[in-house]
Scaffold this motif. Structure first.
Motif, PDB file in Angstrom:
ATOM      1  N   LEU A  96       0.907  -0.943   0.082  1.00  0.00           N
ATOM      2  CA  LEU A  96      -0.408   0.277  -0.017  1.00  0.00           C
ATOM      3  C   LEU A  96       1.451   1.454  -0.096  1.00  0.00           C
ATOM      4  N   ILE A  97       0.763   2.063  -0.608  1.00  0.00           N
ATOM      5  CA  ILE A  97       1.567   2.858  -0.921  1.00  0.00           C
ATOM      6  C   ILE A  97       0.679   4.824  -0.890  1.00  0.00           C
ATOM      7  N   CYS A  98       0.831   5.397  -0.091  1.00  0.00           N
ATOM      8  CA  CYS A  98       0.060   6.688  -0.268  1.00  0.00           C
ATOM      9  C   CYS A  98       1.465   7.549  -0.657  1.00  0.00           C
ATOM     10  N   ILE A  99       0.542   8.636  -1.294  1.00  0.00           N
ATOM     11  CA  ILE A  99       0.494   9.713  -2.541  1.00  0.00           C
ATOM     12  C   ILE A  99       0.881  10.748  -1.925  1.00  0.00           C
ATOM     13  N   ILE A 105       2.657   0.286   3.125  1.00  0.00           N
ATOM     14  CA  ILE A 105       2.516  -0.614   3.864  1.00  0.00           C
ATOM     15  C   ILE A 105       2.643  -2.161   3.720  1.00  0.00           C
ATOM     16  N   GLU A 106       3.100  -2.997   4.412  1.00  0.00           N
ATOM     17  CA  GLU A 106       3.056  -4.139   3.682  1.00  0.00           C
ATOM     18  C   GLU A 106       2.451  -5.280   4.034  1.00  0.00           C
ATOM     19  N   PHE A 107       2.034  -5.928   2.837  1.00  0.00           N
ATOM     20  CA  PHE A 107       0.423  -6.728   3.516  1.00  0.00           C
ATOM     21  C   PHE A 107       0.817  -8.271   2.179  1.00  0.00           C
ATOM     22  N   LYS A 133       0.132  -3.263  -6.408  1.00  0.00           N
ATOM     23  CA  LYS A 133       0.358  -2.029  -5.205  1.00  0.00           C
ATOM     24  C   LYS A 133      -1.035  -1.318  -5.371  1.00  0.00           C
ATOM     25  N   LEU A 134      -1.418  -1.147  -4.426  1.00  0.00           N
ATOM     26  CA  LEU A 134      -2.294   0.067  -4.014  1.00  0.00           C
ATOM     27  C   LEU A 134      -1.832   1.438  -3.678  1.00  0.00           C
ATOM     28  N   PHE A 135      -2.095   2.345  -4.756  1.00  0.00           N
ATOM     29  CA  PHE A 135      -1.786   3.570  -4.382  1.00  0.00           C
ATOM     30  C   PHE A 135      -3.351   4.792  -3.658  1.00  0.00           C
ATOM     31  N   GLY A 136      -3.212   5.487  -2.452  1.00  0.00           N
ATOM     32  CA  GLY A 136      -4.080   6.045  -1.985  1.00  0.00           C
ATOM     33  C   GLY A 136      -3.084   7.083  -0.714  1.00  0.00           C
ATOM     34  N   PHE A 137      -4.277   6.951   0.298  1.00  0.00           N
ATOM     35  CA  PHE A 137      -4.134   7.943   1.325  1.00  0.00           C
ATOM     36  C   PHE A 137      -4.523   7.001   2.768  1.00  0.00           C
ATOM     37  N   CYS A 138      -3.436   7.351   3.368  1.00  0.00           N
ATOM     38  CA  CYS A 138      -2.548   6.390   4.452  1.00  0.00           C
ATOM     39  C   CYS A 138      -3.922   7.101   5.310  1.00  0.00           C
ATOM     40  N   ASN A 139      -3.571   6.102   6.858  1.00  0.00           N
ATOM     41  CA  ASN A 139      -4.811   6.390   7.856  1.00  0.00           C
ATOM     42  C   ASN A 139      -4.394   7.998   8.417  1.00  0.00           C
ATOM     43  N   GLY A 142      -5.659  10.464   5.281  1.00  0.00           N
ATOM     44  CA  GLY A 142      -6.821  10.590   4.363  1.00  0.00           C
ATOM     45  C   GLY A 142      -7.417  11.367   4.562  1.00  0.00           C
TER      46      GLY A 142
ATOM     47  N   ARG B 124      -7.384   1.562   7.315  1.00  0.00           N
ATOM     48  CA  ARG B 124      -7.317   2.148   7.419  1.00  0.00           C
ATOM     49  C   ARG B 124      -6.931   3.250   5.910  1.00  0.00           C
ATOM     50  N   PHE B 125      -7.331   3.009   5.040  1.00  0.00           N
ATOM     51  CA  PHE B 125      -6.067   3.090   4.156  1.00  0.00           C
ATOM     52  C   PHE B 125      -6.947   3.628   3.027  1.00  0.00           C
ATOM     53  N   LYS B 126      -7.087   4.756   2.363  1.00  0.00           N
ATOM     54  CA  LYS B 126      -8.403   4.705   1.397  1.00  0.00           C
ATOM     55  C   LYS B 126      -7.408   4.978  -0.316  1.00  0.00           C
ATOM     56  N   VAL B 128      -6.592   5.080  -3.706  1.00  0.00           N
ATOM     57  CA  VAL B 128      -7.339   6.296  -4.998  1.00  0.00           C
ATOM     58  C   VAL B 128      -6.956   5.429  -6.342  1.00  0.00           C
ATOM     59  N   TYR B 129      -6.223   4.910  -6.919  1.00  0.00           N
ATOM     60  CA  TYR B 129      -5.786   3.778  -7.908  1.00  0.00           C
ATOM     61  C   TYR B 129      -4.661   2.291  -7.236  1.00  0.00           C
ATOM     62  N   HIS B 130      -4.764   0.847  -8.366  1.00  0.00           N
ATOM     63  CA  HIS B 130      -3.988   0.512  -7.942  1.00  0.00           C
ATOM     64  C   HIS B 130      -3.545  -0.309  -9.151  1.00  0.00           C
ATOM     65  N   SER B 131      -2.658  -0.714  -8.810  1.00  0.00           N
ATOM     66  CA  SER B 131      -2.469  -1.251  -9.747  1.00  0.00           C
ATOM     67  C   SER B 131      -1.683  -2.915  -9.777  1.00  0.00           C
TER      68      SER B 131
END
Lengths: 142, 142
Positions: A96-99, A105-107, A133-139, A142, B124-126, B128-131
DNA sequence: CTTGATGCAAAGTGTTTGCAACTTA
DNA sequence: TAAGTTGCAAACACTTTGCATCAAG
């Protein structure tokens, strides 16, 4: 852990008639001491601390060998820069990558892996490796 | 399809007080005529056929805008080179990439997406996009 | 006409390579 | 002592930028 990797690396090099030089030894050790994800540039500067004569070219060349021997894994978290992380002796995981803040965050998620395999089978495709890879906003962002 | 994208693009530009130039119009059209995935370089050479005065700089600058307006999506299939594909008006999909012949297979898989969302929630991650990219051997290369 | 856009060439990035000197096995 | 390795700097591929000129709104 490092011992194990050193064994893997020397076996790998021997099999390919390549030599285990002091630079390669140093770079491997430094890569293992580095936490989490690091860039080639960071690895160079850390390696130089251990042996100031180590050059950029050698770091890149060694990185290629460490990748090939699957001791390290290469990642690109979307900013176009490649980073590396230890692979040997660790379970496969995705990210998970906070943009906003860049936090990684690894999972691990087995059900996803199973569905990936099923999807591949549908296309008679043999998966060798994958990247999720899941890109978005972390805790906190967000 | 192209009409729709032209509307999206002109709205996007207007909102940002940018101008819809003939070069931008041409590049968008050419990108839509291109099949599948194309590189910046390919887009440049195709655009030059339509308007020989279009420069590399303008292609890169326009590509950034088309990405930002989500008309195009950027992909990196592991060889370090960026390629682009139409995004607007298409369903989200992921890719199987043959590491021998380079063939790209697209797929959609809702259950995987649901599991991704669940995984994100756990942290608790939002998203936005993924790959998601599955690398391996295709049918003919396996 | 004002502000943004363009083409050009030059400058950046990150990575790779040619080569003479040097190590490793 | 043969074959691979190194550091250095130059070369690379791709992308971005500064600037004077041009065109859209």
């Amino acid at each position: 852990m490092l011992k194990e990797a050193e064994k893997t690396f020397s076996d790998f090099l021997e099999k390919k008639d390549l030599k285990l030089t002091s630079q390669r030894r140093t770079i491997l050790r430094v890569a293992f001491e580095a936490e989490g994800h690091f860039s080639a540039e960071a690895l160079l500067s850390l390696s130089k601390k251990a042996d100031s004569t180590i050059s950029k070219a050698t770091v890149y060349r060694t990185l290629a060998l460490l990748k090939e021997s699957q001791i390290l894994e290469e990642q690109d978290f979307g900013d176009g820069k490649k980073v590396y992380e230890r692979a040997q002796g660790r379970k496969h995981h995705d990210h998970l990558i906070c943009i906003r803040c860049g936090k990684i965050i690894e999972f691990e998620n087995e059900p996803i892996e199973r569905l990936q395999n099923a999807e591949a089978q549908k296309h008679r495709f043999k998966i060798v490796y994958h990247s999720l890879k899941l890109f978005g906003f972390c805790n906190s962002c967000g």
